[in-house]
Design a protein around this motif. Structure first.
Motif, mmCIF file in Angstrom:
data_model
loop_
_atom_site.group_PDB
_atom_site.id
_atom_site.type_symbol
_atom_site.label_atom_id
_atom_site.label_comp_id
_atom_site.label_asym_id
_atom_site.label_seq_id
_atom_site.Cartn_x
_atom_site.Cartn_y
_atom_site.Cartn_z
ATOM 1 N N LYS A 69 5.867 5.287 -12.711
ATOM 2 C CA LYS A 69 6.432 6.422 -13.456
ATOM 3 C C LYS A 69 7.202 5.934 -14.673
ATOM 4 N N ASP A 70 7.944 4.843 -14.523
ATOM 5 C CA ASP A 70 8.673 4.267 -15.650
ATOM 6 C C ASP A 70 7.704 3.839 -16.752
ATOM 7 N N ILE A 71 6.606 3.214 -16.348
ATOM 8 C CA ILE A 71 5.618 2.758 -17.322
ATOM 9 C C ILE A 71 5.025 3.937 -18.077
ATOM 10 N N ILE A 72 4.660 4.989 -17.355
ATOM 11 C CA ILE A 72 4.082 6.171 -17.997
ATOM 12 C C ILE A 72 5.068 6.789 -18.976
ATOM 13 N N LEU A 73 6.334 6.877 -18.591
ATOM 14 C CA LEU A 73 7.342 7.465 -19.477
ATOM 15 C C LEU A 73 7.482 6.672 -20.772
ATOM 16 N N GLN A 74 7.488 5.341 -20.652
ATOM 17 C CA GLN A 74 7.644 4.521 -21.846
ATOM 18 C C GLN A 74 6.409 4.607 -22.746
ATOM 19 N N TYR A 75 5.225 4.642 -22.149
ATOM 20 C CA TYR A 75 4.015 4.761 -22.963
ATOM 21 C C TYR A 75 3.886 6.152 -23.574
ATOM 22 N N TYR A 87 0.824 -1.209 0.000
ATOM 23 C CA TYR A 87 0.000 0.000 0.000
ATOM 24 C C TYR A 87 0.857 1.258 0.000
ATOM 25 N N SER A 88 1.883 1.267 0.826
ATOM 26 C CA SER A 88 2.736 2.457 0.891
ATOM 27 C C SER A 88 3.472 2.684 -0.423
ATOM 28 N N GLN A 89 3.944 1.606 -1.068
ATOM 29 C CA GLN A 89 4.639 1.737 -2.340
ATOM 30 C C GLN A 89 3.683 2.191 -3.446
ATOM 31 N N ASP A 136 1.895 9.111 -6.235
ATOM 32 C CA ASP A 136 2.392 10.470 -5.980
ATOM 33 C C ASP A 136 3.381 10.890 -7.057
ATOM 34 N N SER A 137 4.256 9.947 -7.439
ATOM 35 C CA SER A 137 5.267 10.235 -8.460
ATOM 36 C C SER A 137 4.645 10.439 -9.835
ATOM 37 N N VAL A 138 3.673 9.590 -10.174
ATOM 38 C CA VAL A 138 3.013 9.697 -11.478
ATOM 39 C C VAL A 138 2.147 10.944 -11.546
ATOM 40 N N LEU A 184 -4.681 8.972 -12.609
ATOM 41 C CA LEU A 184 -5.449 7.805 -12.172
ATOM 42 C C LEU A 184 -6.935 8.030 -12.418
ATOM 43 N N ILE A 185 -7.563 7.126 -13.188
ATOM 44 C CA ILE A 185 -9.001 7.248 -13.448
ATOM 45 C C ILE A 185 -9.792 6.056 -12.918
ATOM 46 N N TRP A 186 -9.114 4.968 -12.556
ATOM 47 C CA TRP A 186 -9.818 3.805 -12.003
ATOM 48 C C TRP A 186 -8.852 2.933 -11.233
ATOM 49 N N LEU A 187 -9.320 2.399 -10.096
ATOM 50 C CA LEU A 187 -8.516 1.501 -9.262
ATOM 51 C C LEU A 187 -9.440 0.397 -8.755
ATOM 52 N N SER A 188 -9.045 -0.852 -8.950
ATOM 53 C CA SER A 188 -9.894 -1.973 -8.551
ATOM 54 C C SER A 188 -9.992 -2.046 -7.034
#
Length: 375
Positions: free
Chosen positions: A174-180, A101-103, A109-111, A116-120
């Motif tokens: 953040k890495d995922i967002i940068l690559q996409y 949860y903390s991670q 926070d970093s992204v 964020l538009i949806w979280l299961s």
């Protein structure tokens, strides 16, 4: 480990039970136990929320086992049997660790929470939104494994070529967002080209193009069409092409395409290039009669074939579109290969040579032939 029975009163008519099983400990209470412990027919079962959720749908079975049990120990064994059966079909899901949860919060926070538009509910997947330089919205679907962030997440988006995720500075969101974001900017020209095609011509397929679709089937009129597959990395080059329709109409178009490619200019829109090379003007959906554009099969009157038996009989895919047209230019009726095959098989005048059936068009009696297999 054995179940633990904790009496809740001095009369021993109520017990709290701790039932260990598969690394978990389930707790529940049983009340109204008779003092002679002869029967649990009138006993009452109270479960906590977790156990109540697991037993949802089998409550009548649990109550029946409770009423038929002679003592509490017998019922606990019956309940354990029920839980083991549920576990075999629906294994218990372990909750994430506090570090998870903390991670996750630190990553969001970093992204930026605005992405964020949806979280299961289980926090196992989320959707992140990205806007490209043209203002188009893109949704990245992210699946978080229980071991996140030590175990890398997986992601996907509606792109013509899947992104091969590579670690930049770790395995963070953040890495995922940068690559996409980088991948999305690669396809800006591709989407400009495809949006221009969709705006200028009558697109027969796909019905609702997505940003991953590089294929378009474009109506030419007279039940003829052009199928193109655009290269997402070079969208202004000559795409893969295939014509559908009467040979009398499409044969000249094939010749013009093969001989006129020198006219192709990558600085022009794709449709403008086709019109220059093919020496035609594409009909638009706004200015053309729908009847002239229709490519419904002349036998089954549907656009997509839906007969499983027919499709499997000739080795074609279910839902195939009309792929055979009468060569008589005054008719030019389209047909599904499967429908035409069955029609010709039902006519006594049809003759067969190897895997080809020779007969006549159902509408104009013009000679028509169809292969009984696709190869």
């Amino acid at each position: 480990m054995e179940p633990l029975f904790l009496p809740l009163n001095c009369d021993f008519t109520a017990y709290h039970v701790l039932l260990p099983m598969q690394g978990k400990e389930f707790s529940f209470s049983v009340h109204n136990i008779p003092r002679d412990k002869a029967s649990l027919q009138h006993a009452m079962l109270e479960c906590n929320e977790e156990l109540r959720t697991i037993l949802r749908g089998v409550e009548p079975v649990v109550q029946e086992r409770l009423k038929q049990s002679y003592d509490l120990s017998t019922f606990v064994l019956e309940l354990k049997d029920i839980l083991e059966r549920i576990v075999r079909t629906q294994p218990f899901v372990s909750l994430p660790t506090p570090a998870f949860y903390s991670q996750l919060c630190a990553n969001l926070d970093s992204v930026g929470w605005e992405h964020l538009i949806w979280l299961s509910d289980e926090l196992s997947s989320l959707h992140l939104r990205i806007f490209d330089s043209a203002g188009r919205e893109h949704i990245v679907l992210v699946d978080l494994p229980p071991g996140f962030p030590e175990v890398a997440p997986t992601a996907s988006a509606n792109l013509p070529i899947p992104v091969d995720l590579r670690s930049l500075q770790g395995e963070s969101l953040k890495d995922i967002i940068l690559q996409y974001e980088s991948a999305i900017e690669t396809y800006q020209d591709f989407w400009d080209v495809m949006e221009d095609v969709d705006k200028r011509v009558w697109v027969m397929e796909p019905d609702h193009p997505s940003r991953a679709d590089a294929f378009r089937r474009i109506a030419l009129g007279g039940h003829c069409s052009l199928s193109i597959v655009v290269d997402p990395l070079s969208p202004r080059s000559v795409p893969e092409c295939r014509f559908f329709g009467s040979d009398a109409v499409i044969s000249p178009l094939r010749r013009r395409l093969n001989s006129g490619l020198r006219k192709w200019d990558r600085s022009r829109p794709l449709i403008a290039n086709f019109e220059e090379v093919l020496e035609i003007t594409f009909p638009s959906a706004q200015e053309t009669d729908k009847e002239d554009m229709s490519a419904d099969c002349g036998i089954c009157y549907a656009y997509r074939a839906q007969d499983d038996a027919l499709c499997s009989d000739v080795g074609t895919l279910q839902g195939s579109v009309p792929d055979r047209v009468c060569d008589n230019p005054n008719c030019a009726r389209p047909f599904h290969n499967t429908c035409l095959l069955e029609w010709l098989r039902s006519i006594t005048t049809t003759r067969q040579s190897f895997d080809v059936l020779f007969g006549h068009c159902p509408y104009c009696s013009h000679p028509i032939a169809v292969k009984s297999t696709h190869g």
